[in-house]
Design an enzyme around this catalytic site. Sequence first.
Site, PDB file in Angstrom:
ATOM      1  N   TYR A  46       0.823  -1.204   0.000  1.00 35.55           N
ATOM      2  CA  TYR A  46       0.000   0.000   0.000  1.00 35.55           C
ATOM      3  C   TYR A  46       0.865   1.265   0.000  1.00 35.55           C
ATOM      4  CZ  TYR A  46      -3.426  -3.439   1.775  1.00 35.55           C
ATOM      5  OH  TYR A  46      -4.216  -4.545   1.968  1.00 35.55           O
ATOM      6  N   HIS A 114       0.416 -12.056   1.722  1.00 33.45           N
ATOM      7  CA  HIS A 114      -0.517 -11.157   1.035  1.00 33.45           C
ATOM      8  C   HIS A 114      -0.956 -11.739  -0.314  1.00 33.45           C
ATOM      9  CE1 HIS A 114      -1.406  -6.590   0.267  1.00 33.45           C
ATOM     10  NE2 HIS A 114      -2.468  -7.359   0.103  1.00 33.45           N
TER      11      HIS A 114
END
Length: 330
Positions: A46, A114
């Site tokens: 992110y 992830h």
Amino acid sequence: MIQSKIGLGCGVFSGAYGPAPQEAVEDTVRTALSRGITLFDTSPYYNDSEIKLGAALLALRTEFPRSTYKICTKLGRYGLHKANFDYSAERVAASVHKSMQRLHVDYLDIVLCHDVEFVDFDQVVDVALPKLFELKQQGLVHQVGISGYPLDVLLRIAQTQNQRGCPLDVCLSYCNFNLHCQLLSTYIPLLWDAGVKTIISASPLSMGLLSQDTTPEWHPASPELKAAVSQCAELVNTYTEQNGGNVEISLAKIAESFAFSLAEADIHLVGAKNSNEVTCALEAFLRAQKLQLASDGKYDDADLQQLYKKIQRILEPFSKYTWPSPPADA
């Protein structure tokens, strides 16, 4: 520390959903902590979310010591495409240490592999997760888990870990329980049976699809689902106009009231890039506990209940629909 049922999704600090200056991030984090939110979710993927969150928590440490909250971060994904994934043992260790540095901490409460569906199954269960559990034994990581979109992939990994005597601590699923998709509710008992201790449900607005604003261009939903959601948004607009604009209702509020009422989820993640959005999210959570829409609860107002049922009927054909992940061009 009592774990809150709401966690703050800090992907919004990346700027992908609009500007997120550091001052606003710190104010958002302070409001979240003050209102009882005790989990913050981030990732190296992110953009600079970890850096901004870490700086905010460091600035607030006198007011909110490290022991008063948990940090969940991720590893393995560092860009859009499969080529940007690295699940090697070396990168797992390096990523954990880099995240601790960015977040100004000497341990991480939760670390997730992830978007596991982008990586070969064996790489997840034979390389990345064993290394993470090794770091858990060293005390650098307190809980180990996975995140991703396809629930069948998450379940297969969880079952494999359980069969090996090393069950996952945490599983994070996103966009799988909301107004247009309710698949997570059928998978939660299966994940429990596979030994998963904590289940996190993320993105009640389906990555902005249900926000009643313009859907992000990058959103992977099918044109048919996007059109159905637009139809729902028009219904809400019409309802508001018919009530002289005096009703405080939106598609996003209805969506949150539904998603947050999934009692089986241990934690609901919601993104908020300012203090007002934090307050609105908490109000939505409390409203959801009263309404219990996911358990056939009803709005007290008959007209509002009728609106909600119309939205349900429009979106019902998509209740088991999922978009491809990874996408064909990954």
